[in-house]
Design an enzyme around this catalytic site. Structure first.
Site, PDB file in Angstrom:
ATOM      1  N   HIS A 156       2.617   2.866  -9.043  1.00 16.81           N
ATOM      2  CA  HIS A 156       2.572   1.559  -9.281  1.00 16.81           C
ATOM      3  C   HIS A 156       3.836   0.954  -9.756  1.00 16.81           C
ATOM      4  O   HIS A 156       4.057  -0.087  -9.474  1.00 16.81           O
ATOM      5  CB  HIS A 156       1.267   1.224 -10.113  1.00 16.81           C
ATOM      6  CG  HIS A 156      -0.025   1.551  -9.258  1.00 16.81           C
ATOM      7  ND1 HIS A 156      -0.216   1.378  -7.908  1.00 16.81           N
ATOM      8  CD2 HIS A 156      -1.321   2.488  -9.813  1.00 16.81           C
ATOM      9  CE1 HIS A 156      -1.491   1.873  -7.683  1.00 16.81           C
ATOM     10  NE2 HIS A 156      -1.995   2.465  -8.517  1.00 16.81           N
ATOM     11  N   ASP A 184       0.949  -1.253  -0.005  1.00 16.68           N
ATOM     12  CA  ASP A 184      -0.087  -0.017   0.087  1.00 16.68           C
ATOM     13  C   ASP A 184       0.930   1.211   0.137  1.00 16.68           C
ATOM     14  O   ASP A 184       1.792   1.176   0.741  1.00 16.68           O
ATOM     15  CB  ASP A 184      -0.935   0.037   1.104  1.00 16.68           C
ATOM     16  CG  ASP A 184      -2.090   0.964   1.175  1.00 16.68           C
ATOM     17  OD1 ASP A 184      -2.376   1.520   0.035  1.00 16.68           O
ATOM     18  OD2 ASP A 184      -2.643   1.327   2.114  1.00 16.68           O
ATOM     19  N   GLY A 185       0.364   2.172  -0.763  1.00 16.28           N
ATOM     20  CA  GLY A 185       1.024   3.681  -0.521  1.00 16.28           C
ATOM     21  C   GLY A 185       1.465   4.105  -1.824  1.00 16.28           C
ATOM     22  O   GLY A 185       2.317   5.262  -2.023  1.00 16.28           O
ATOM     23  N   GLY A 226      -0.061   5.081  -4.390  1.00 16.07           N
ATOM     24  CA  GLY A 226      -0.640   6.623  -5.096  1.00 16.07           C
ATOM     25  C   GLY A 226      -0.073   7.625  -4.140  1.00 16.07           C
ATOM     26  O   GLY A 226       0.307   8.812  -4.677  1.00 16.07           O
ATOM     27  N   ARG A 259      -0.298   8.627 -10.425  1.00 11.31           N
ATOM     28  CA  ARG A 259      -0.496   7.639  -9.670  1.00 11.31           C
ATOM     29  C   ARG A 259       0.080   6.195 -10.443  1.00 11.31           C
ATOM     30  O   ARG A 259       0.637   5.508  -9.594  1.00 11.31           O
ATOM     31  CB  ARG A 259      -1.932   7.304  -9.328  1.00 11.31           C
ATOM     32  CG  ARG A 259      -2.651   8.260  -8.388  1.00 11.31           C
ATOM     33  CD  ARG A 259      -4.259   8.003  -8.174  1.00 11.31           C
ATOM     34  NE  ARG A 259      -4.246   6.661  -7.602  1.00 11.31           N
ATOM     35  CZ  ARG A 259      -4.323   6.468  -6.457  1.00 11.31           C
ATOM     36  NH1 ARG A 259      -3.793   7.109  -5.504  1.00 11.31           N
ATOM     37  NH2 ARG A 259      -4.369   5.159  -5.843  1.00 11.31           N
ATOM     38  N   TRP A 282       2.708   7.874  -2.739  1.00 13.56           N
ATOM     39  CA  TRP A 282       4.363   8.149  -2.931  1.00 13.56           C
ATOM     40  C   TRP A 282       4.376   9.078  -4.192  1.00 13.56           C
ATOM     41  O   TRP A 282       4.929   9.885  -4.181  1.00 13.56           O
ATOM     42  CB  TRP A 282       4.850   6.607  -3.252  1.00 13.56           C
ATOM     43  CG  TRP A 282       6.428   6.827  -3.529  1.00 13.56           C
ATOM     44  CD1 TRP A 282       7.120   6.661  -2.946  1.00 13.56           C
ATOM     45  CD2 TRP A 282       6.926   6.988  -4.965  1.00 13.56           C
ATOM     46  NE1 TRP A 282       8.523   6.760  -3.450  1.00 13.56           N
ATOM     47  CE2 TRP A 282       8.383   6.887  -4.725  1.00 13.56           C
ATOM     48  CE3 TRP A 282       6.262   7.174  -6.180  1.00 13.56           C
ATOM     49  CZ2 TRP A 282       9.082   7.093  -6.014  1.00 13.56           C
ATOM     50  CZ3 TRP A 282       7.064   7.103  -7.561  1.00 13.56           C
ATOM     51  CH2 TRP A 282       8.490   7.104  -7.052  1.00 13.56           C
ATOM     52  N   LEU A 335      10.592 -20.716  -2.561  1.00 15.08           N
ATOM     53  CA  LEU A 335       9.439 -19.922  -1.982  1.00 15.08           C
ATOM     54  C   LEU A 335       8.417 -20.086  -2.678  1.00 15.08           C
ATOM     55  O   LEU A 335       8.309 -20.205  -4.257  1.00 15.08           O
ATOM     56  CB  LEU A 335      10.025 -18.340  -2.513  1.00 15.08           C
ATOM     57  CG  LEU A 335       9.004 -17.271  -2.022  1.00 15.08           C
ATOM     58  CD1 LEU A 335       8.783 -17.211  -0.483  1.00 15.08           C
ATOM     59  CD2 LEU A 335       9.188 -16.053  -2.772  1.00 15.08           C
ATOM     60  N   SER A 372      -8.465  -4.741   5.054  1.00 18.65           N
ATOM     61  CA  SER A 372      -8.877  -4.383   3.550  1.00 18.65           C
ATOM     62  C   SER A 372      -9.246  -5.805   3.013  1.00 18.65           C
ATOM     63  O   SER A 372      -8.884  -5.970   1.950  1.00 18.65           O
ATOM     64  CB  SER A 372      -7.933  -3.644   2.778  1.00 18.65           C
ATOM     65  OG  SER A 372      -7.766  -2.224   3.353  1.00 18.65           O
TER      66      SER A 372
HETATM   67  C1  FPP Z   1      -2.223   0.125  -3.067  1.00 22.46           C
HETATM   68  O1  FPP Z   1      -1.633   1.439  -3.069  1.00 22.46           O
HETATM   69  C2  FPP Z   1      -1.754  -0.564  -4.224  1.00 22.46           C
HETATM   70  C3  FPP Z   1      -2.467  -1.227  -5.499  1.00 22.46           C
HETATM   71  C4  FPP Z   1      -3.827  -1.143  -5.137  1.00 22.46           C
HETATM   72  C5  FPP Z   1      -1.739  -1.833  -6.628  1.00 22.46           C
HETATM   73  C6  FPP Z   1      -0.535  -2.882  -6.151  1.00 22.46           C
HETATM   74  C7  FPP Z   1       0.140  -2.965  -7.433  1.00 22.46           C
HETATM   75  C8  FPP Z   1       1.519  -2.996  -7.214  1.00 22.46           C
HETATM   76  C9  FPP Z   1       2.462  -3.039  -6.372  1.00 22.46           C
HETATM   77  C10 FPP Z   1       2.068  -3.019  -8.829  1.00 22.46           C
HETATM   78  C11 FPP Z   1       1.511  -4.481  -9.758  1.00 22.46           C
HETATM   79  C12 FPP Z   1       1.804  -5.757  -9.009  1.00 22.46           C
HETATM   80  C13 FPP Z   1       2.451  -6.812  -9.663  1.00 22.46           C
HETATM   81  C14 FPP Z   1       2.358  -8.075  -9.178  1.00 22.46           C
HETATM   82  C15 FPP Z   1       3.392  -6.636 -10.843  1.00 22.46           C
HETATM   83  P1  FPP Z   1      -2.648   2.511  -3.570  1.00 22.46           P
HETATM   84  O2  FPP Z   1      -2.626   2.736  -4.879  1.00 22.46           O
HETATM   85  O3  FPP Z   1      -3.935   2.371  -2.753  1.00 22.46           O
HETATM   86  O4  FPP Z   1      -1.950   3.673  -2.446  1.00 22.46           O
HETATM   87  P2  FPP Z   1      -2.290   4.965  -1.807  1.00 22.46           P
HETATM   88  O5  FPP Z   1      -3.322   4.328  -0.819  1.00 22.46           O
HETATM   89  O6  FPP Z   1      -1.398   5.702  -1.332  1.00 22.46           O
HETATM   90  O7  FPP Z   1      -3.291   5.648  -2.974  1.00 22.46           O
END
Ligand code: FPP
Length: 259
Positions: free
Chosen positions: A56, A39-40, A42, A52, A44, A150, A215
């Site tokens: 990712h 998480d985080g 967005g 955003r 970042w 793993l 969540s």
């Molecule tokens: C949550 O942060 C993150 C996600 C919903 C997407 C996670 C995806 C990745 C890490 C990349 C793709 C993964 C793979 C397996 C290649 P957020 O967007 O909710 O952040 P925020 O809370 O700061 O807005």
């Protein structure tokens, strides 16, 4: 004091990896299964004045690094939350961006995993994903099914409640088909109908970024998991942060409702 795991002496037993902290002569059990809510991304991106999607992209890089790190330090199971059943509510452009990253990773994994000893599994309802993604996921699972290192579970279109509904429906069908009686349903049989069938429950669930919620992640499996929350945004996450979480876990006293 924080001690990198390489400074612990590792002893393997039938059930666990025991780490001895040489400085304090104390023994700890390494978590067998770690779950991470990545998480985080967005926040970042916002902090760095970027879109955003850039968060990712960076998050996907950390994911690659942390998988390798877990493999290196001998974690047996890692489950990462990449896309939840609720994440479809995001703008289409953002969803497309995450799916694109996922596809890129799968293509890379199909070549890279030949040399890695990682068994990749996908948890969640893949039926609504594109055929291209589903084919790549199936191929990835097939290619790595005999790997002994793993076990990496990537949660895509995953929701803990949705997973429990799936298990209940399958068990109800077995009842209707006369294969089992309602009284035959046990905690174990429910576990056997989850995506994580035959895997141990997570010992440690890490959520970075300063949010204190689960969540919908591994709801059933986390009944006795230890949680670790910190403030680091996922794109800033490093192996050291992971080791700090593991070290905190090692100091906890798990009682499972006993004393
Ligand atoms: C949550 O942060 C993150 C996600 C919903 C997407 C996670 C995806 C990745 C890490 C990349 C793709 C993964 C793979 C397996 C290649 P957020 O967007 O909710 O952040 P925020 O809370 O700061 O807005």
């Amino acid at each position: 004091m924080f001690l990198p795991i390489k400074f612990f002496l590792r002893k393997k037993t039938k059930d666990n990896d025991i780490l001895t902290d040489m400085n304090h002569n104390r023994e700890h059990i390494l978590p067998k299964h770690i779950g991470i809510i990545m998480d985080g991304n967005g926040r970042w991106a916002k902090k760095h004045g970027k879109m955003r999607s850039a968060g990712h992209v960076e998050g996907a890089q950390r994911f690659r690094e942390i998988v390798k790190y877990c493999e290196k330090i001998g974690i047996k199971y890692l489950t990462v939350y990449a896309f939840s059943t609720e994440n479809w509510r995001r703008p289409q452009e953002e969803v497309n961006g995450i799916m694109k990253l996922f596809k890129e990773y799968l293509i890379e994994a199909l070549t890279d995993f030949q040399k890695e000893n990682i068994k990749t599994c996908f948890i969640g309802d893949r039926s609504v994903l594109s055929k291209e993604l589903i084919d790549l996921m199936n191929q990835c699972e097939e290619d790595t099914k005999n790997k002994t290192g793993l076990v990496l579970n990537i949660a895509i279109n995953y929701g803990g409640r949705n997973e429990i509904v799936k298990a209940v429906k399958e068990l109800a069908k077995e009842c209707l088909d006369g294969k089992i009686l309602p009284d035959d349903i046990t905690e174990q049989s429910i576990s056997q109908h989850l995506y994580t069938v035959n895997q141990p429950d997570p010992d440690l669930i890490i959520r970075p970024s300063g949010e204190y919620r689960t969540s919908n992640f591994l709801l059933w499996q986390s009944a006795y998991s230890e949680y670790y929350f910190d403030n680091i945004l996922w794109p800033d996450y490093t192996g050291k942060d992971l080791e700090r979480a593991i070290e905190a876990y090692c100091k906890r006293n798990r009682r499972y409702g006993g004393i």
